[in-house]
Design a protein around this motif. Structure first.
Motif, PDB file in Angstrom:
ATOM      1  N   GLN A  20       0.829  -1.203   0.000  1.00 59.40           N
ATOM      2  CA  GLN A  20       0.000   0.000   0.000  1.00 59.40           C
ATOM      3  C   GLN A  20       0.862   1.251   0.000  1.00 59.40           C
ATOM      4  N   VAL A  21       1.935   1.227   0.797  1.00 64.69           N
ATOM      5  CA  VAL A  21       2.839   2.386   0.834  1.00 64.69           C
ATOM      6  C   VAL A  21       3.511   2.571  -0.517  1.00 64.69           C
ATOM      7  N   ARG A  22       3.976   1.476  -1.115  1.00 64.11           N
ATOM      8  CA  ARG A  22       4.635   1.576  -2.421  1.00 64.11           C
ATOM      9  C   ARG A  22       3.648   2.006  -3.502  1.00 64.11           C
ATOM     10  N   TYR A  23       2.394   1.579  -3.354  1.00 65.96           N
ATOM     11  CA  TYR A  23       1.372   1.995  -4.329  1.00 65.96           C
ATOM     12  C   TYR A  23       1.093   3.485  -4.205  1.00 65.96           C
TER      13      TYR A  23
ATOM     14  N   LEU B  32       3.165   5.666  -3.256  1.00 64.08           N
ATOM     15  CA  LEU B  32       4.329   6.384  -3.769  1.00 64.08           C
ATOM     16  C   LEU B  32       4.482   6.203  -5.268  1.00 64.08           C
ATOM     17  N   GLY B  33       3.631   5.394  -5.853  1.00 65.36           N
ATOM     18  CA  GLY B  33       3.709   5.170  -7.283  1.00 65.36           C
ATOM     19  C   GLY B  33       4.732   4.136  -7.688  1.00 65.36           C
ATOM     20  N   GLU B  34       5.233   3.355  -6.713  1.00 63.98           N
ATOM     21  CA  GLU B  34       6.247   2.345  -7.002  1.00 63.98           C
ATOM     22  C   GLU B  34       5.640   0.969  -7.216  1.00 63.98           C
TER      23      GLU B  34
ATOM     24  N   LEU C 241      -2.325  -3.845  -9.727  1.00 62.74           N
ATOM     25  CA  LEU C 241      -2.363  -5.310  -9.736  1.00 62.74           C
ATOM     26  C   LEU C 241      -1.636  -5.883  -8.524  1.00 62.74           C
ATOM     27  N   GLU C 242      -0.509  -5.307  -8.166  1.00 64.38           N
ATOM     28  CA  GLU C 242       0.235  -5.773  -6.987  1.00 64.38           C
ATOM     29  C   GLU C 242      -0.579  -5.561  -5.720  1.00 64.38           C
ATOM     30  N   LEU C 243      -1.281  -4.446  -5.643  1.00 68.62           N
ATOM     31  CA  LEU C 243      -2.108  -4.171  -4.474  1.00 68.62           C
ATOM     32  C   LEU C 243      -3.248  -5.175  -4.372  1.00 68.62           C
ATOM     33  N   LEU C 244      -3.881  -5.461  -5.512  1.00 66.62           N
ATOM     34  CA  LEU C 244      -4.970  -6.442  -5.512  1.00 66.62           C
ATOM     35  C   LEU C 244      -4.461  -7.842  -5.158  1.00 66.62           C
ATOM     36  N   GLN C 245      -3.290  -8.199  -5.647  1.00 72.62           N
ATOM     37  CA  GLN C 245      -2.716  -9.493  -5.329  1.00 72.62           C
ATOM     38  C   GLN C 245      -2.405  -9.616  -3.830  1.00 72.62           C
TER      39      GLN C 245
ATOM     40  N   ALA D 282      12.924 -12.667   0.873  1.00 68.63           N
ATOM     41  CA  ALA D 282      11.969 -12.186  -0.120  1.00 68.63           C
ATOM     42  C   ALA D 282      11.288 -10.908   0.339  1.00 68.63           C
ATOM     43  N   GLN D 283      10.967 -10.830   1.625  1.00 69.48           N
ATOM     44  CA  GLN D 283      10.342  -9.618   2.156  1.00 69.48           C
ATOM     45  C   GLN D 283      11.299  -8.430   2.050  1.00 69.48           C
ATOM     46  N   GLU D 284      12.548  -8.647   2.408  1.00 74.10           N
ATOM     47  CA  GLU D 284      13.522  -7.558   2.337  1.00 74.10           C
ATOM     48  C   GLU D 284      13.740  -7.116   0.883  1.00 74.10           C
ATOM     49  N   ASN D 285      13.846  -8.093  -0.010  1.00 77.85           N
ATOM     50  CA  ASN D 285      14.071  -7.750  -1.413  1.00 77.85           C
ATOM     51  C   ASN D 285      12.886  -7.000  -2.011  1.00 77.85           C
ATOM     52  N   TYR D 286      11.696  -7.422  -1.628  1.00 71.56           N
ATOM     53  CA  TYR D 286      10.517  -6.742  -2.172  1.00 71.56           C
ATOM     54  C   TYR D 286      10.400  -5.329  -1.609  1.00 71.56           C
ATOM     55  N   ALA D 287      10.710  -5.172  -0.311  1.00 66.99           N
ATOM     56  CA  ALA D 287      10.646  -3.839   0.281  1.00 66.99           C
ATOM     57  C   ALA D 287      11.648  -2.896  -0.374  1.00 66.99           C
ATOM     58  N   GLU D 288      12.779  -3.453  -0.848  1.00 69.79           N
ATOM     59  CA  GLU D 288      13.798  -2.630  -1.498  1.00 69.79           C
ATOM     60  C   GLU D 288      13.542  -2.493  -2.996  1.00 69.79           C
TER      61      GLU D 288
END
Length: 336
Positions: A64-67, A69-71, A75-79, A271-277
């Motif tokens: 949600q935060v990345r969405y 910020l436009g990052e 589709l990622e939010l819905l997933q 995976a969580q760290e990589n996705y957050a970055e």
């Protein structure tokens, strides 16, 4: 001899009853322990899914935060939302499994549905795997079924002794002492004292073969018990061998499941760290979370499967599930 044999027979019957009670206690203990472990398995399984629910809630917050910020894409939010919603049926199923396991445990313990039941966690380590020879030796010593059959053979010996005693000479002693008078006023007069004593002898020389047939029947029952003891020996050997094999397999599966769960937890963390970055795809994160859930569920199932296998091994040996037997691993025994 007949009276003494009857007294000894009564004592043997009491000991046979104790052996039967002990056998029933072992069976009831196994049923209770298996129901108890199912409760713990269901409860820990629910806790595992609830932890994953919190992790997916945190992942959704990151998306949600990345969405915002436009990052991240819509589709990622819905997933992320769908992945979170997918856990709700699993949680409902796990909660139902806990309730069903508690109902089964109350049924095994013969408790009413409204009886408050507190199930605590197991804090003892799993017992070591015994050798077949040691387990079999202990089973022959502790299984109450052997004691039951042996006592029954001994009881038939006493019964034969009682039956044979009916053909021996029997002496009957009878006597009386008192007063005999027509008037009640003379009852305290010493001249009206009356007494007698008599000894009788009886001896049954021939009864048409009844006693011989009864003794032969008792001999046949003893032979049947001896065959049952032999059959029980083979049965116990099979039960012990099967229980040891199942327990060894359960321990191996548990070791593999713990390693897999550890790997899955680490992979999910990365995976969580990589996705957050922003260096990993959301599909990678969701796949890692799914693998961790599956690995944790398998680990929980494997652990309590080993617990139940240990309880069945204890029953095969003739012990209660909560009794600790002094087994050492073969490697330890060789080094001592």
């Amino acid at each position: 001899g007949k009276i003494g044999a009857a007294i000894q027979l009564a004592k043997l019957v009491s000991q046979i009853t104790e052996a039967l009670i002990h056998t029933a206690q072992l069976d009831a203990g196994l049923f209770a322990s298996e129901a108890y472990f199912r409760v713990l398995e269901a409860r820990e399984g629910l806790e595992t899914i609830e932890i994953q629910l919190e992790a997916r809630q945190a992942s959704l917050a990151v998306v949600q935060v990345r969405y915002d910020l436009g990052e991240a894409t819509e589709l990622e939010l819905l997933q992320a939302r769908a992945a979170l919603a997918e856990l709700n049926p699993a949680i409902d199923s796990a909660r139902g499994a806990v309730r069903v396991a508690l109902i089964n445990l109350r049924a095994v313990l013969d408790l009413p549905d409204d009886y408050p039941l507190s199930v605590v966690e197991v804090d003892e380590e799993l017992p070591d795997l015994p050798t077949y020879e040691r387990a079999l030796e202990l089973a022959f010593e502790t299984r109450p079924e052997f004691r039951d059959l042996e006592l029954r053979v001994e009881a038939l010996d006493k019964q034969k002794r009682i039956t044979r005693a009916d053909g021996y000479p029997q002496f009957d002693l009878a006597g009386a002492y008192g007063h005999t008078a027509r008037e009640t006023s003379d009852l305290d007069n010493g001249r009206y004292k009356d007494w007698f004593i008599g000894i009788g002898l009886s001896w049954s020389f021939f009864d048409g073969g009844r006693r011989h047939a009864q003794v032969a029947q008792l001999d046949s029952q003893q032979d049947q018990l001896e065959w049952q003891i032999s059959a029980l020996l083979n049965q116990v050997k099979q039960e012990v061998e099967s229980a040891i094999t199942d327990y060894a397999t359960a321990l191996s599966r548990l070791d593999a499941a713990e390693v897999s769960a550890q790997v899955a937890r680490e992979a999910n963390r990365v995976a969580q760290e990589n996705y957050a970055e922003g260096v990993a795809l959301q599909t990678d994160l969701l796949a890692a979370q799914e693998r961790e859930i599956s690995a944790e569920v398998v680990r929980v199932q494997s652990y309590y499967s080993a617990r139940s296998s240990a309880a069945r091994l204890a029953r095969a040996i003739g012990l209660q599930a909560d009794e600790v037997w002094g087994f050492r691993r073969e490697s330890e025994g060789e080094g001592s």
